[in-house]
Write a protein that holds these residues in place. Structure first.
Motif, PDB file in Angstrom:
ATOM      1  N   UNK B  94       0.833  -1.200   0.000  1.00  0.00           N
ATOM      2  CA  UNK B  94       0.000   0.000   0.000  1.00  0.00           C
ATOM      3  C   UNK B  94       0.876   1.261   0.000  1.00  0.00           C
ATOM      4  N   UNK B  95       1.929   1.252   0.862  1.00  0.00           N
ATOM      5  CA  UNK B  95       2.844   2.401   0.887  1.00  0.00           C
ATOM      6  C   UNK B  95       3.467   2.646  -0.483  1.00  0.00           C
ATOM      7  N   UNK B  96       3.917   1.553  -1.129  1.00  0.00           N
ATOM      8  CA  UNK B  96       4.596   1.691  -2.415  1.00  0.00           C
ATOM      9  C   UNK B  96       3.657   2.240  -3.479  1.00  0.00           C
ATOM     10  N   UNK B  97       2.451   1.675  -3.514  1.00  0.00           N
ATOM     11  CA  UNK B  97       1.506   2.086  -4.551  1.00  0.00           C
ATOM     12  C   UNK B  97       1.094   3.545  -4.343  1.00  0.00           C
ATOM     13  N   UNK B  98       0.830   3.883  -3.071  1.00  0.00           N
ATOM     14  CA  UNK B  98       0.435   5.245  -2.748  1.00  0.00           C
ATOM     15  C   UNK B  98       1.562   6.213  -3.113  1.00  0.00           C
ATOM     16  N   UNK B 262      14.058   5.888   8.656  1.00  0.00           N
ATOM     17  CA  UNK B 262      14.418   4.509   8.974  1.00  0.00           C
ATOM     18  C   UNK B 262      13.377   3.852   9.878  1.00  0.00           C
ATOM     19  N   UNK B 263      13.060   2.603   9.581  1.00  0.00           N
ATOM     20  CA  UNK B 263      12.172   1.790  10.427  1.00  0.00           C
ATOM     21  C   UNK B 263      10.796   2.383  10.674  1.00  0.00           C
ATOM     22  N   UNK B 264      10.291   3.154   9.708  1.00  0.00           N
ATOM     23  CA  UNK B 264       8.948   3.704   9.897  1.00  0.00           C
ATOM     24  C   UNK B 264       7.942   2.832   9.166  1.00  0.00           C
ATOM     25  N   UNK B 265       6.938   2.338   9.910  1.00  0.00           N
ATOM     26  CA  UNK B 265       5.904   1.510   9.273  1.00  0.00           C
ATOM     27  C   UNK B 265       5.126   2.312   8.234  1.00  0.00           C
ATOM     28  N   UNK B 266       5.083   3.626   8.447  1.00  0.00           N
ATOM     29  CA  UNK B 266       4.255   4.468   7.586  1.00  0.00           C
ATOM     30  C   UNK B 266       4.852   4.643   6.192  1.00  0.00           C
ATOM     31  N   UNK B 267       6.152   4.375   6.028  1.00  0.00           N
ATOM     32  CA  UNK B 267       6.758   4.597   4.720  1.00  0.00           C
ATOM     33  C   UNK B 267       7.417   3.349   4.149  1.00  0.00           C
ATOM     34  N   UNK B 268       7.549   2.306   4.933  1.00  0.00           N
ATOM     35  CA  UNK B 268       8.280   1.116   4.499  1.00  0.00           C
ATOM     36  C   UNK B 268       7.721   0.603   3.170  1.00  0.00           C
ATOM     37  N   UNK B 269       8.555   0.575   2.132  1.00  0.00           N
ATOM     38  CA  UNK B 269       8.088   0.131   0.820  1.00  0.00           C
ATOM     39  C   UNK B 269       8.452  -1.333   0.582  1.00  0.00           C
ATOM     40  N   UNK B 270       8.010  -1.861  -0.554  1.00  0.00           N
ATOM     41  CA  UNK B 270       8.235  -3.274  -0.850  1.00  0.00           C
ATOM     42  C   UNK B 270       9.720  -3.605  -0.891  1.00  0.00           C
ATOM     43  N   UNK B 271      10.530  -2.740  -1.527  1.00  0.00           N
ATOM     44  CA  UNK B 271      11.966  -3.010  -1.576  1.00  0.00           C
ATOM     45  C   UNK B 271      12.571  -3.006  -0.181  1.00  0.00           C
ATOM     46  N   UNK B 272      12.118  -2.068   0.660  1.00  0.00           N
ATOM     47  CA  UNK B 272      12.700  -1.963   1.999  1.00  0.00           C
ATOM     48  C   UNK B 272      12.359  -3.199   2.816  1.00  0.00           C
ATOM     49  N   UNK B 273      11.099  -3.627   2.779  1.00  0.00           N
ATOM     50  CA  UNK B 273      10.705  -4.770   3.607  1.00  0.00           C
ATOM     51  C   UNK B 273      11.358  -6.057   3.092  1.00  0.00           C
ATOM     52  N   UNK B 274      11.503  -6.176   1.770  1.00  0.00           N
ATOM     53  CA  UNK B 274      12.131  -7.376   1.214  1.00  0.00           C
ATOM     54  C   UNK B 274      13.594  -7.452   1.645  1.00  0.00           C
ATOM     55  N   UNK B 275      14.297  -6.332   1.585  1.00  0.00           N
ATOM     56  CA  UNK B 275      15.708  -6.356   1.979  1.00  0.00           C
ATOM     57  C   UNK B 275      15.845  -6.641   3.472  1.00  0.00           C
ATOM     58  N   UNK B 276      14.925  -6.091   4.254  1.00  0.00           N
ATOM     59  CA  UNK B 276      14.946  -6.328   5.692  1.00  0.00           C
ATOM     60  C   UNK B 276      14.849  -7.825   5.989  1.00  0.00           C
TER      61      UNK B 276
END
Lengths: 275, 319
Positions: B94-98, B262-276
């Motif tokens: 949702x973050x990424x699409x938005x 960093x580490x914000x749920x409100x902005x975490x995108x697909x690339x960020x979560x995948x790398x995490x």
């Protein structure tokens, strides 16, 4: 009167565009000249001119090392990509064969890859080759975006060279290799410089691969060093030194971009790809 | 067209050229297979295994379990597991699409406006164009840190400006607050990328022949009508290409989000979560599945866009 008002409005818009574009960099420069408690006072104009932050950054061996790493990696990546791209783009621009436009589209598709999609596989490959935490890891992985970009832009440039030059060379019995090295390359210097510069900027700015494939501070590239630069605790970011480091790595880029601005604009629009 | 001399001197020359072309392409294509195609296939393979970061070669094939699996408990309750039922993943989607939708929309409109300004003849135009290239030239990481400083909650200049004109009544922690973190990321991205859009739009505008405008002027057509009826349709192809490139770039955004918030749920995108998941949480296979999903999303997006918009990305590739 109406005409006059329109003029004022127009110049306001122009001024707004310039201020918004330049202000963040200007503010970083101002901040980099401040030390101590004056750092934490908001100023809109230069109030002090203290080079202590720059001295601190230039004395930091690890940061100098990361500048060296970035220059080495970006230079090697671009050199390698150009070497492969010049001959390949001749084939793509000048020789008719079946599946050519499909091939071009696939190359373009690679440059639009989400880098995260190859990250796991590249990590395995880099571990397998034993180049984890060395500059080679970045030189290898950056090829994924520099090579398609250079091929695509050089193909566009080569397609626009007049056919007559090539025909004359063919009649003189020149082989394709001769045509590239003796006829096209001398004509293409401006294009090569532009493409190389854009690819260099792309490699210089890359973050995801550099963050993932380095472990020690000595191997970091500039973006990773700046992103991970912190004070003794999380809450003590050294803003003055950070802004000085940012200015140091940005000024050469801005100068290059301004010198080559005409060429960069045409290179960007010819490629249609973000550099 | 224009291969007459080649054809005239016989097929051997044409064959020689094709052979040379083949050998010219082999090194480049092998390099791309080595660094792009092979790693992509391995990522997709990992997503169907239980590989972990510490033992890359000990993974077992587990089918679609990283994506979706279910287990029926003895009590009869069914438990679903996998990325596709992971709220954190859907939050990132949702973050990424938005982010993609809003940033590309703003960049297109603002870029077009800047391009229209730069298309006018005025004194100092070269300087303005040079100025708008500066945000583009600054490395993303550097601009993330510069803006991080400007948006600082205690000492940031943005809070100072907004307080002094009375738009806010107390200092806001722009990058740390969940409500504003996405605005911060959007602002920096729009600032950085509008120049790129403006340059592409400007190139499109400069290809429109001047006499069209003169004809419209003679006929007394209102400038706004000229824009909607003449300018916009004529630069539409250039605009479409610019929008697709920007959207693809926005869908894979990583660096700005990672550094600015960093580490914000409100902005975490697909690339960020995948790398995490891949490297920080030791869920290598799970992260691979998320990477594969992002790849699939982008592939679908590109196909749909080309198919719907009939965009000619290859330009005159078949001339």
């Amino acid at each position: 009167m109406k005409k006059h008002l329109q003029n004022v409005g127009f110049w306001c818009v122009v001024a707004l565009i310039v201020i918004v574009s330049v202000f963040p960099f200007y503010y970083a420069v101002i901040t980099s000249f401040k030390t101590g408690t004056s750092l934490f006072e908001v100023d809109y104009f230069i109030t002090s001119f203290d080079l202590a932050n720059y001295a601190q950054v230039m004395e930091n061996k690890k940061f100098l090392r990361s500048i060296f790493n970035s220059v080495l990696i970006a230079g090697a990546t671009v050199g390698f990509a150009m070497f492969l791209a010049v001959t390949a783009s001749y084939a793509l621009a000048r020789v008719h064969f079946r599946g050519r436009s499909l091939l071009l589209m696939s190359i373009l598709a690679v440059s639009m890859f989400p880098q995260i999609a190859v990250l796991a596989g590249l990590f395995e490959l880099i571990r397998f080759l034993g180049i984890y935490n060395t500059p080679w890891a970045m030189i290898l992985s950056y090829t994924i975006f520099t090579l398609p970009f250079t091929v695509w832009v050089l193909t566009t440039f080569m397609r626009d060279l007049p056919i007559e030059i090539e025909e004359a060379a063919i009649i003189d019995g020149a082989t394709p290799w001769n045509i590239i090295t003796q006829v096209f390359l001398p004509l293409m210097w401006p294009a090569l410089v532009t493409t190389g510069l854009l690819a260099f900027i792309g490699a210089w700015n890359e973050f995801l691969f550099a963050l993932t494939f380095t472990a020690s501070e000595e191997q970091r590239t500039v973006p990773v060093a700046i992103a991970l630069l912190s004070g003794s605790t999380e809450f003590e970011t050294p803003w003055g030194a950070l802004m000085a480091a940012s200015v140091i790595v940005t000024v050469p880029l801005i100068i290059l971009v301004l010198i080559f601005q005409q060429k960069i604009v045409s290179g960007l629009t010819a490629g249609g790809v973000k550099g | 067209m224009a291969r007459k001399s080649g054809a005239a001197s016989g097929n051997s020359l044409s064959a020689q050229r094709k052979r040379a072309a083949f050998w010219f392409l082999v090194p480049m294509l092998s390099a791309l297979i080595f660094v792009a195609a092979w790693p992509l296939l391995r990522t997709i393979y990992f997503s169907f295994t239980d590989t972990s970061l510490t033992s890359l070669y000990d993974g077992r094939w587990i089918g679609f379990d990283n994506y979706l699996s279910y287990r029926e408990l003895s009590s009869g309750r069914v438990i679903w597991k996998g990325t596709l039922v992971d709220p954190a993943w859907w939050n990132a989607v949702w973050n990424t699409v938005r982010f993609t939708f809003i940033s590309v929309a703003f960049e297109t409109v603002l870029g077009l406006m800047v391009a229209l300004v730069l298309h006018q003849n005025f004194k100092g135009r070269g300087w303005v164009r040079a100025a708008i290239l500066i945000p583009w030239a600054i490395p993303t990481i550097v601009s993330a840190r510069m803006w991080g400083w400007m948006l600082n909650d205690q000492f940031g200049i943005i809070n100072d400006m907004l307080l002094s004109v009375g738009l806010i009544d107390r200092k806001i922690a722009w990058t740390a607050t969940a409500d504003t973190a996405m605005y911060a990321v959007l602002a920096v991205d729009i600032w950085k990328t509008t120049p790129f859009m403006a340059l592409l739009c400007l190139a499109g505008l400069q290809m429109i022949p001047r006499d069209i405008y003169e004809a419209a002027k003679v006929d007394g057509v209102h400038p706004i009508k000229v824009f909607w009826k003449v300018t916009l349709p004529l630069i539409r192809p250039a605009l479409m290409v610019a929008i697709i490139f920007r959207s693809l770039d926005a869908l894979r955004i990583f660096d700005l989000v990672y550094v600015l918030t960093p580490n914000s749920q409100a902005t975490k995108t697909m690339s960020v979560i995948a790398r995490e998941n891949l490297f920080d949480f030791d869920k290598f296979a799970y992260g691979s599945a998320q990477s594969t999903l992002l790849f699939a999303l982008i592939a679908i997006f590109v196909s749909a866009y080309i198919w719907l918009g009939k965009v000619d990305l290859g330009g005159n590739a078949d001339r």
